[in-house]
Design a protein around this motif. Structure first.
Motif, PDB file in Angstrom:
ATOM      1  N   SER A 177       0.837  -1.212   0.000  1.00 43.02           N
ATOM      2  CA  SER A 177       0.000   0.000   0.000  1.00 43.02           C
ATOM      3  C   SER A 177       0.864   1.251   0.000  1.00 43.02           C
ATOM      4  N   TRP A 178       1.988   1.196   0.731  1.00 40.03           N
ATOM      5  CA  TRP A 178       2.894   2.343   0.784  1.00 40.03           C
ATOM      6  C   TRP A 178       3.513   2.618  -0.582  1.00 40.03           C
ATOM      7  N   GLN A 179       3.904   1.558  -1.281  1.00 41.07           N
ATOM      8  CA  GLN A 179       4.482   1.712  -2.620  1.00 41.07           C
ATOM      9  C   GLN A 179       3.430   2.195  -3.611  1.00 41.07           C
ATOM     10  N   GLN A 180       2.207   1.701  -3.484  1.00 40.02           N
ATOM     11  CA  GLN A 180       1.134   2.171  -4.353  1.00 40.02           C
ATOM     12  C   GLN A 180       0.894   3.666  -4.158  1.00 40.02           C
ATOM     13  N   PHE A 181       0.956   4.066  -2.914  1.00 45.25           N
ATOM     14  CA  PHE A 181       0.689   5.473  -2.610  1.00 45.25           C
ATOM     15  C   PHE A 181       1.726   6.381  -3.248  1.00 45.25           C
ATOM     16  N   TRP A 182       3.016   6.090  -3.017  1.00 44.42           N
ATOM     17  CA  TRP A 182       4.069   6.986  -3.472  1.00 44.42           C
ATOM     18  C   TRP A 182       4.358   6.867  -4.965  1.00 44.42           C
ATOM     19  N   ARG A 183       4.309   5.657  -5.509  1.00 49.80           N
ATOM     20  CA  ARG A 183       4.739   5.458  -6.898  1.00 49.80           C
ATOM     21  C   ARG A 183       3.604   5.547  -7.902  1.00 49.80           C
ATOM     22  N   ILE A 184       2.368   5.362  -7.457  1.00 52.99           N
ATOM     23  CA  ILE A 184       1.242   5.354  -8.393  1.00 52.99           C
ATOM     24  C   ILE A 184       0.250   6.474  -8.085  1.00 52.99           C
ATOM     25  N   GLN A 185      -0.252   6.495  -6.846  1.00 47.36           N
ATOM     26  CA  GLN A 185      -1.339   7.408  -6.513  1.00 47.36           C
ATOM     27  C   GLN A 185      -0.902   8.864  -6.451  1.00 47.36           C
ATOM     28  N   VAL A 186       0.253   9.130  -5.835  1.00 50.69           N
ATOM     29  CA  VAL A 186       0.711  10.517  -5.726  1.00 50.69           C
ATOM     30  C   VAL A 186       0.968  11.142  -7.094  1.00 50.69           C
ATOM     31  N   PRO A 187       1.665  10.456  -8.026  1.00 47.31           N
ATOM     32  CA  PRO A 187       1.814  11.057  -9.365  1.00 47.31           C
ATOM     33  C   PRO A 187       0.484  11.323 -10.054  1.00 47.31           C
ATOM     34  N   LEU A 188      -0.482  10.420  -9.883  1.00 47.62           N
ATOM     35  CA  LEU A 188      -1.791  10.636 -10.498  1.00 47.62           C
ATOM     36  C   LEU A 188      -2.539  11.801  -9.842  1.00 47.62           C
ATOM     37  N   ALA A 189      -2.233  12.060  -8.588  1.00 42.54           N
ATOM     38  CA  ALA A 189      -2.944  13.101  -7.844  1.00 42.54           C
ATOM     39  C   ALA A 189      -2.274  14.461  -7.917  1.00 42.54           C
ATOM     40  N   MET A 190      -1.225  14.604  -8.707  1.00 45.58           N
ATOM     41  CA  MET A 190      -0.490  15.865  -8.730  1.00 45.58           C
ATOM     42  C   MET A 190      -1.344  17.078  -9.099  1.00 45.58           C
ATOM     43  N   PRO A 191      -2.306  16.977 -10.038  1.00 46.35           N
ATOM     44  CA  PRO A 191      -3.160  18.152 -10.286  1.00 46.35           C
ATOM     45  C   PRO A 191      -3.935  18.581  -9.046  1.00 46.35           C
ATOM     46  N   ALA A 192      -4.496  17.624  -8.319  1.00 49.21           N
ATOM     47  CA  ALA A 192      -5.242  17.960  -7.098  1.00 49.21           C
ATOM     48  C   ALA A 192      -4.307  18.490  -6.017  1.00 49.21           C
ATOM     49  N   ILE A 193      -3.122  17.893  -5.904  1.00 47.16           N
ATOM     50  CA  ILE A 193      -2.156  18.329  -4.885  1.00 47.16           C
ATOM     51  C   ILE A 193      -1.663  19.741  -5.177  1.00 47.16           C
ATOM     52  N   SER A 194      -1.344  20.020  -6.435  1.00 50.18           N
ATOM     53  CA  SER A 194      -0.827  21.346  -6.787  1.00 50.18           C
ATOM     54  C   SER A 194      -1.880  22.430  -6.575  1.00 50.18           C
ATOM     55  N   SER A 195      -3.131  22.136  -6.935  1.00 51.74           N
ATOM     56  CA  SER A 195      -4.181  23.137  -6.721  1.00 51.74           C
ATOM     57  C   SER A 195      -4.435  23.352  -5.235  1.00 51.74           C
ATOM     58  N   LEU A 196      -4.374  22.284  -4.442  1.00 49.73           N
ATOM     59  CA  LEU A 196      -4.519  22.438  -2.995  1.00 49.73           C
ATOM     60  C   LEU A 196      -3.362  23.246  -2.420  1.00 49.73           C
ATOM     61  N   ALA A 197      -2.160  23.030  -2.947  1.00 49.83           N
ATOM     62  CA  ALA A 197      -1.003  23.790  -2.482  1.00 49.83           C
ATOM     63  C   ALA A 197      -1.185  25.279  -2.744  1.00 49.83           C
ATOM     64  N   ILE A 198      -1.765  25.640  -3.887  1.00 52.16           N
ATOM     65  CA  ILE A 198      -2.008  27.050  -4.198  1.00 52.16           C
ATOM     66  C   ILE A 198      -2.993  27.651  -3.205  1.00 52.16           C
ATOM     67  N   LEU A 199      -4.066  26.918  -2.919  1.00 48.21           N
ATOM     68  CA  LEU A 199      -5.057  27.416  -1.968  1.00 48.21           C
ATOM     69  C   LEU A 199      -4.453  27.586  -0.576  1.00 48.21           C
ATOM     70  N   LEU A 200      -3.686  26.605  -0.141  1.00 45.98           N
ATOM     71  CA  LEU A 200      -3.072  26.688   1.186  1.00 45.98           C
ATOM     72  C   LEU A 200      -2.082  27.840   1.264  1.00 45.98           C
ATOM     73  N   PHE A 201      -1.354  28.063   0.185  1.00 44.06           N
ATOM     74  CA  PHE A 201      -0.423  29.198   0.161  1.00 44.06           C
ATOM     75  C   PHE A 201      -1.176  30.516   0.306  1.00 44.06           C
ATOM     76  N   LEU A 202      -2.239  30.687  -0.472  1.00 45.00           N
ATOM     77  CA  LEU A 202      -2.995  31.937  -0.425  1.00 45.00           C
ATOM     78  C   LEU A 202      -3.613  32.151   0.945  1.00 45.00           C
ATOM     79  N   TRP A 203      -4.185  31.112   1.524  1.00 48.59           N
ATOM     80  CA  TRP A 203      -4.828  31.243   2.831  1.00 48.59           C
ATOM     81  C   TRP A 203      -3.809  31.514   3.931  1.00 48.59           C
ATOM     82  N   THR A 204      -2.650  30.867   3.839  1.00 41.78           N
ATOM     83  CA  THR A 204      -1.621  31.078   4.860  1.00 41.78           C
ATOM     84  C   THR A 204      -1.033  32.477   4.743  1.00 41.78           C
TER      85      THR A 204
END
Length: 274
Positions: A177-204
């Protein structure tokens, strides 16, 4: 066809009016900042002798250099931790068959209804008992916790749409599960992660309430929080106050302009998946 044409024109007129209503206050702020210090400009009036030096004066008077460093350190403390925890929690709740995941997700959803103002008093005493008052940690740690409900909700919305066949194929190949998360799921989730990072930056970056309540030293606050101290010192000098406000807004405006396409793409991707 006529009805559709009217709807299109109505939509365009509405967007133009909304754009004007959004831009005019910033134009007024900019024009006011160019007037001589100590004056009281009226309306959208271009000054006969623009005082561009007001921005430098406001920069030096508000110690913007120190504030930029402080805000950057707070952002670097809040955003990476929030992204990591929210992504892991969203993956566990939205993709893994975790026991009690619905109850946990409901708790995070209820956290979205919790306003900052309702917890500021107990939070003050808790931070005081921890010995973190008047430090940047007094802003970083509460923000990580307060941003978590939205962050988990955002990332869960992505992971719940990922086909289960991807994880099943990875499991058959021997991936944990750990390997699936880092090697598969995180790369697929990069659009969601990057947009969340922008929101968190603006709010902070724009965090005001926690900064002025939990930190007395303006140079240890965010730029938005330090604007309160600047207003107390220069509140009667409207042009300098406007110049300082624009300097505070500039970093968030630049970040949004740079990453607006990525953010819009992530939102569009989410709507298509939904």
């Amino acid at each position: 066809m006529i009805v559709r044409g009217r709807e299109a024109w109505t939509g365009r007129v509405f967007l133009v009016l909304l754009m004007v209503a959004t831009i005019v206050p910033f134009v007024s702020l900019f024009l006011t900042a160019l007037h001589p210090s100590g004056t009281y400009p009226a309306g959208l009036d271009w000054p006969s002798d623009p005082q561009w030096g007001n921005f430098l004066t406001a920069f030096n008077a508000a110690h913007m250099g120190e504030l930029l460093t402080s805000s950057a350190l707070i952002v670097l403390g809040v955003v990476p931790i929030s992204l990591l925890v929210a992504t892991m929690a969203g993956f566990a709740i939205g993709h893994l068959k975790m026991a009690g995941r619905r109850v946990v997700f409901l708790a995070f959803v209820l956290g979205l209804t919790l306003p900052f103002e309702s917890i500021i008093t107990p939070l003050y005493y808790q931070i005081r008992d921890m010995g973190l008052l008047n430090t940047r940690w007094a802003i970083i740690l509460p923000l990580v916790g307060l941003f978590m409900p939205f962050g988990v909700f955002w990332m869960r919305a992505h992971f719940v749409t990922v086909p289960g066949e991807i994880s099943e194929a990875a499991h058959i190949d021997g991936a944990t599960s750990w390997q699936q998360f880092w090697r598969i799921q995180v790369p697929l989730a990069m659009p969601a992660i990057s947009s969340l990072a922008i929101l968190l930056f603006l709010w902070t970056w724009n965090q005001f309430l926690l900064a002025i309540v939990l930190v007395d030293d303006p140079t240890q606050r965010t730029m938005a929080g330090a604007l309160g101290a600047f207003q107390g010192q220069w509140g009667t000098d409207i042009p300098l106050l406007c110049a300082g406000s624009l300097l505070v807004l500039t970093p968030t405006f630049v970040v949004f302009l740079i990453f607006q396409r990525r953010f819009a793409a992530a939102l569009l991707q989410g709507s298509l998946k939904g």
